[in-house]
Scaffold this motif. Sequence first.
Motif, PDB file in Angstrom:
ATOM      1  N   LEU A   1      -2.493   1.286 -11.500  1.00  0.00           N
ATOM      2  CA  LEU A   1      -2.155   0.959 -10.111  1.00  0.00           C
ATOM      3  C   LEU A   1      -3.202   0.056  -9.467  1.00  0.00           C
ATOM      4  O   LEU A   1      -2.862  -0.805  -8.660  1.00  0.00           O
ATOM      5  CB  LEU A   1      -1.998   2.236  -9.284  1.00  0.00           C
ATOM      6  CG  LEU A   1      -0.694   3.004  -9.464  1.00  0.00           C
ATOM      7  CD1 LEU A   1      -0.732   4.304  -8.668  1.00  0.00           C
ATOM      8  CD2 LEU A   1       0.493   2.174  -9.057  1.00  0.00           C
ATOM      9  N   ILE A   2      -4.460   0.238  -9.818  1.00  0.00           N
ATOM     10  CA  ILE A   2      -5.516  -0.622  -9.281  1.00  0.00           C
ATOM     11  C   ILE A   2      -5.264  -2.069  -9.679  1.00  0.00           C
ATOM     12  O   ILE A   2      -5.324  -2.985  -8.852  1.00  0.00           O
ATOM     13  CB  ILE A   2      -6.906  -0.153  -9.756  1.00  0.00           C
ATOM     14  CG1 ILE A   2      -7.243   1.185  -9.118  1.00  0.00           C
ATOM     15  CG2 ILE A   2      -7.971  -1.194  -9.438  1.00  0.00           C
ATOM     16  CD1 ILE A   2      -8.462   1.864  -9.707  1.00  0.00           C
ATOM     17  N   PHE A   3      -4.978  -2.284 -10.969  1.00  0.00           N
ATOM     18  CA  PHE A   3      -4.741  -3.648 -11.448  1.00  0.00           C
ATOM     19  C   PHE A   3      -3.445  -4.225 -10.884  1.00  0.00           C
ATOM     20  O   PHE A   3      -3.382  -5.400 -10.530  1.00  0.00           O
ATOM     21  CB  PHE A   3      -4.738  -3.682 -12.977  1.00  0.00           C
ATOM     22  CG  PHE A   3      -6.100  -3.494 -13.564  1.00  0.00           C
ATOM     23  CD1 PHE A   3      -7.039  -4.511 -13.544  1.00  0.00           C
ATOM     24  CD2 PHE A   3      -6.459  -2.279 -14.118  1.00  0.00           C
ATOM     25  CE1 PHE A   3      -8.301  -4.336 -14.067  1.00  0.00           C
ATOM     26  CE2 PHE A   3      -7.723  -2.087 -14.652  1.00  0.00           C
ATOM     27  CZ  PHE A   3      -8.649  -3.113 -14.624  1.00  0.00           C
TER      28      PHE A   3
ATOM     29  N   TYR B   1      -4.596   7.354 -16.212  1.00  0.00           N
ATOM     30  CA  TYR B   1      -4.150   6.059 -16.722  1.00  0.00           C
ATOM     31  C   TYR B   1      -3.261   5.347 -15.702  1.00  0.00           C
ATOM     32  O   TYR B   1      -3.371   4.141 -15.501  1.00  0.00           O
ATOM     33  CB  TYR B   1      -3.381   6.215 -18.035  1.00  0.00           C
ATOM     34  CG  TYR B   1      -4.236   6.675 -19.198  1.00  0.00           C
ATOM     35  CD1 TYR B   1      -5.546   6.246 -19.359  1.00  0.00           C
ATOM     36  CD2 TYR B   1      -3.727   7.543 -20.146  1.00  0.00           C
ATOM     37  CE1 TYR B   1      -6.325   6.672 -20.415  1.00  0.00           C
ATOM     38  CE2 TYR B   1      -4.486   7.965 -21.221  1.00  0.00           C
ATOM     39  CZ  TYR B   1      -5.786   7.525 -21.348  1.00  0.00           C
ATOM     40  OH  TYR B   1      -6.545   7.941 -22.397  1.00  0.00           O
TER      41      TYR B   1
ATOM     42  N   TRP C   1       1.457   6.931  -6.695  1.00  0.00           N
ATOM     43  CA  TRP C   1       0.306   7.796  -6.902  1.00  0.00           C
ATOM     44  C   TRP C   1       0.688   9.260  -6.630  1.00  0.00           C
ATOM     45  O   TRP C   1       0.378  10.151  -7.415  1.00  0.00           O
ATOM     46  CB  TRP C   1      -0.822   7.339  -5.994  1.00  0.00           C
ATOM     47  CG  TRP C   1      -2.130   8.028  -6.160  1.00  0.00           C
ATOM     48  CD1 TRP C   1      -2.529   8.847  -7.175  1.00  0.00           C
ATOM     49  CD2 TRP C   1      -3.245   7.949  -5.282  1.00  0.00           C
ATOM     50  NE1 TRP C   1      -3.806   9.270  -6.974  1.00  0.00           N
ATOM     51  CE2 TRP C   1      -4.272   8.732  -5.820  1.00  0.00           C
ATOM     52  CE3 TRP C   1      -3.471   7.274  -4.087  1.00  0.00           C
ATOM     53  CZ2 TRP C   1      -5.509   8.866  -5.207  1.00  0.00           C
ATOM     54  CZ3 TRP C   1      -4.705   7.414  -3.490  1.00  0.00           C
ATOM     55  CH2 TRP C   1      -5.704   8.194  -4.044  1.00  0.00           C
TER      56      TRP C   1
ATOM     57  N   VAL D   1       2.352   1.783  -3.515  1.00  0.00           N
ATOM     58  CA  VAL D   1       1.341   2.249  -4.461  1.00  0.00           C
ATOM     59  C   VAL D   1       1.025   3.721  -4.211  1.00  0.00           C
ATOM     60  O   VAL D   1       0.905   4.511  -5.155  1.00  0.00           O
ATOM     61  CB  VAL D   1       0.064   1.374  -4.370  1.00  0.00           C
ATOM     62  CG1 VAL D   1      -1.106   2.013  -5.096  1.00  0.00           C
ATOM     63  CG2 VAL D   1       0.333  -0.014  -4.923  1.00  0.00           C
TER      64      VAL D   1
ATOM     65  N   TYR E   1      -2.034  -3.396  -8.015  1.00  0.00           N
ATOM     66  CA  TYR E   1      -2.275  -3.691  -6.602  1.00  0.00           C
ATOM     67  C   TYR E   1      -3.047  -5.005  -6.451  1.00  0.00           C
ATOM     68  O   TYR E   1      -2.696  -5.845  -5.618  1.00  0.00           O
ATOM     69  CB  TYR E   1      -3.049  -2.555  -5.933  1.00  0.00           C
ATOM     70  CG  TYR E   1      -3.474  -2.893  -4.534  1.00  0.00           C
ATOM     71  CD1 TYR E   1      -2.580  -2.822  -3.479  1.00  0.00           C
ATOM     72  CD2 TYR E   1      -4.762  -3.325  -4.255  1.00  0.00           C
ATOM     73  CE1 TYR E   1      -2.948  -3.154  -2.195  1.00  0.00           C
ATOM     74  CE2 TYR E   1      -5.148  -3.658  -2.971  1.00  0.00           C
ATOM     75  CZ  TYR E   1      -4.246  -3.567  -1.954  1.00  0.00           C
ATOM     76  OH  TYR E   1      -4.625  -3.911  -0.678  1.00  0.00           O
ATOM     77  N   ALA E   2      -4.091  -5.188  -7.251  1.00  0.00           N
ATOM     78  CA  ALA E   2      -4.901  -6.403  -7.147  1.00  0.00           C
ATOM     79  C   ALA E   2      -4.063  -7.643  -7.447  1.00  0.00           C
ATOM     80  O   ALA E   2      -4.165  -8.654  -6.732  1.00  0.00           O
ATOM     81  CB  ALA E   2      -6.089  -6.320  -8.093  1.00  0.00           C
ATOM     82  N   LYS E   3      -3.227  -7.565  -8.478  1.00  0.00           N
ATOM     83  CA  LYS E   3      -2.402  -8.725  -8.831  1.00  0.00           C
ATOM     84  C   LYS E   3      -1.374  -9.029  -7.735  1.00  0.00           C
ATOM     85  O   LYS E   3      -1.216 -10.176  -7.319  1.00  0.00           O
ATOM     86  CB  LYS E   3      -1.700  -8.468 -10.153  1.00  0.00           C
ATOM     87  CG  LYS E   3      -0.819  -9.588 -10.605  1.00  0.00           C
ATOM     88  CD  LYS E   3      -0.756  -9.676 -12.090  1.00  0.00           C
ATOM     89  CE  LYS E   3       0.086 -10.815 -12.558  1.00  0.00           C
ATOM     90  NZ  LYS E   3      -0.614 -12.060 -12.637  1.00  0.00           N
TER      91      LYS E   3
ATOM     92  N   PHE F   1      -3.318   5.778 -12.439  1.00  0.00           N
ATOM     93  CA  PHE F   1      -4.151   5.370 -11.305  1.00  0.00           C
ATOM     94  C   PHE F   1      -4.897   4.078 -11.611  1.00  0.00           C
ATOM     95  O   PHE F   1      -4.967   3.177 -10.772  1.00  0.00           O
ATOM     96  CB  PHE F   1      -5.144   6.461 -10.939  1.00  0.00           C
ATOM     97  CG  PHE F   1      -4.512   7.753 -10.512  1.00  0.00           C
ATOM     98  CD1 PHE F   1      -3.216   7.815 -10.027  1.00  0.00           C
ATOM     99  CD2 PHE F   1      -5.221   8.934 -10.598  1.00  0.00           C
ATOM    100  CE1 PHE F   1      -2.631   9.012  -9.642  1.00  0.00           C
ATOM    101  CE2 PHE F   1      -4.646  10.133 -10.211  1.00  0.00           C
ATOM    102  CZ  PHE F   1      -3.356  10.172  -9.733  1.00  0.00           C
ATOM    103  N   VAL F   2      -5.447   3.966 -12.818  1.00  0.00           N
ATOM    104  CA  VAL F   2      -6.155   2.737 -13.198  1.00  0.00           C
ATOM    105  C   VAL F   2      -5.170   1.566 -13.251  1.00  0.00           C
ATOM    106  O   VAL F   2      -5.478   0.469 -12.774  1.00  0.00           O
ATOM    107  CB  VAL F   2      -6.891   2.918 -14.544  1.00  0.00           C
ATOM    108  CG1 VAL F   2      -7.442   1.606 -15.060  1.00  0.00           C
ATOM    109  CG2 VAL F   2      -8.021   3.933 -14.393  1.00  0.00           C
TER     110      VAL F   2
ATOM    111  N   ILE G   1       0.837  -1.204   0.000  1.00  0.00           N
ATOM    112  CA  ILE G   1       0.000   0.000   0.000  1.00  0.00           C
ATOM    113  C   ILE G   1       0.871   1.253   0.000  1.00  0.00           C
ATOM    114  O   ILE G   1       0.610   2.210  -0.743  1.00  0.00           O
ATOM    115  CB  ILE G   1      -0.960  -0.011   1.204  1.00  0.00           C
ATOM    116  CG1 ILE G   1      -2.004  -1.110   1.038  1.00  0.00           C
ATOM    117  CG2 ILE G   1      -1.633   1.347   1.373  1.00  0.00           C
ATOM    118  CD1 ILE G   1      -2.857  -1.347   2.261  1.00  0.00           C
TER     119      ILE G   1
END
Length: 86
Positions: free
Chosen positions: A66-68, A61, A25, A21, A70-72, A63-64, A18
């Motif tokens: 980073l979401i993927f 772009y 950000w 990330v 982070y999830a992976k 930020f999006v 976290i």
Amino acid sequence: MVDREKLEAYWKKNLSLIRNVLIVWFLVSYLAGILLVDVLNTIKIGGYPLGFWFAQQGSIYVFVALIFIYAKLMGKIDEEFDVAED
């Protein structure tokens, strides 16, 4: 019952991810979009200054992405500590 040391290690890795990330950000939104805008504006992408592009679209772009990311990575941490959902 899960070992307390294992839980602490899991939480430490979670917080580390976290933190990393949030650092990315911050760097993209604050540095590239605000502080370094004049330097980045000397570079053009599609006819638009790079600083403007970062402030308007590039940071979104990132930020999006980073979401993927982070999830992976969180999924890998969950599997490592045997707490993954099926």
